[in-house]
Design an enzyme around this catalytic site. Structure first.
Site: not given
Ligand code: CA2
Length: 148
Positions: A22, A72, A78, A98, A109
């Site tokens: 991320y 986001n 999902h 995303h 996803r």
């Molecule tokens: O890619 C993206 O922005 C997502 O929306 C992020 C979500 C994930 O469930 C989607 O499939 C895609 C997860 C967000 C979690 O964010 C974190 C950030 C830092 C550390 C851990 C989790």
């Protein structure tokens, strides 16, 4: 022109965990960059983050008179029919963002409930995706106003 920015569950952890997935910028960094760009464009921006599905639905309902939404929805992307229903009900012009490319990740996803009610989707461009969403919405709303 007023645009609502919603970040869903766990996005408050950005910059602290999983930087390989991320990136290393924090949510506060992203909101600062977005606000600076919004100021340049003359857009009024309202940013919110919530880990709670119902709270996100309420935020969308309460800002239904805004011009557009950047969202986001995190993991709710999902799973959440309720968030998609709120966007459809308000008819907010929506860009789904995303950070990661959800189509290169696990199968679960690959489907987004938000996508069906969004104008567009940006995935895999990291935090730049939010800035692209803002620029695209500003352009679209300006064009719509000119042709009205
Ligand atoms: O890619 C993206 O922005 C997502 O929306 C992020 C979500 C994930 O469930 C989607 O499939 C895609 C997860 C967000 C979690 O964010 C974190 C950030 C830092 C550390 C851990 C989790």
């Amino acid at each position: 022109m007023r645009i609502l920015v919603i970040n869903g569950p766990n996005l408050n952890l950005l910059g602290q965990r999983e930087p390989e997935l991320y990136g290393s910028v924090t949510l506060a960094d992203i909101e600062t960059l977005l606000t600076a760009r919004a100021d340049e464009l003359g857009v009024e921006l309202w940013c919110a983050q919530s880990n709670d599905e119902g709270e996100i639905v309420t935020l969308i309902q309460e800002h239904g008179d805004f011009d557009a939404l950047i969202i986001n929805a995190g993991g709710y992307t999902h799973t959440s029919v309720a968030i998609a229903d709120a966007i459809a009900a308000t008819q907010l012009l929506t860009v789904e963002v995303h950070l990661s490319n959800i189509y290169k990740r696990e199968e679960f996803r690959h489907h987004s409930y938000v996508a069906a009610v969004a104008w567009g989707q940006i995935a895999g461009l990291g935090y730049h995706g939010y800035l692209s969403a803002l620029d695209s919405l500003h352009r679209r709303l300006t064009e719509d106003a000119a042709s009205a």
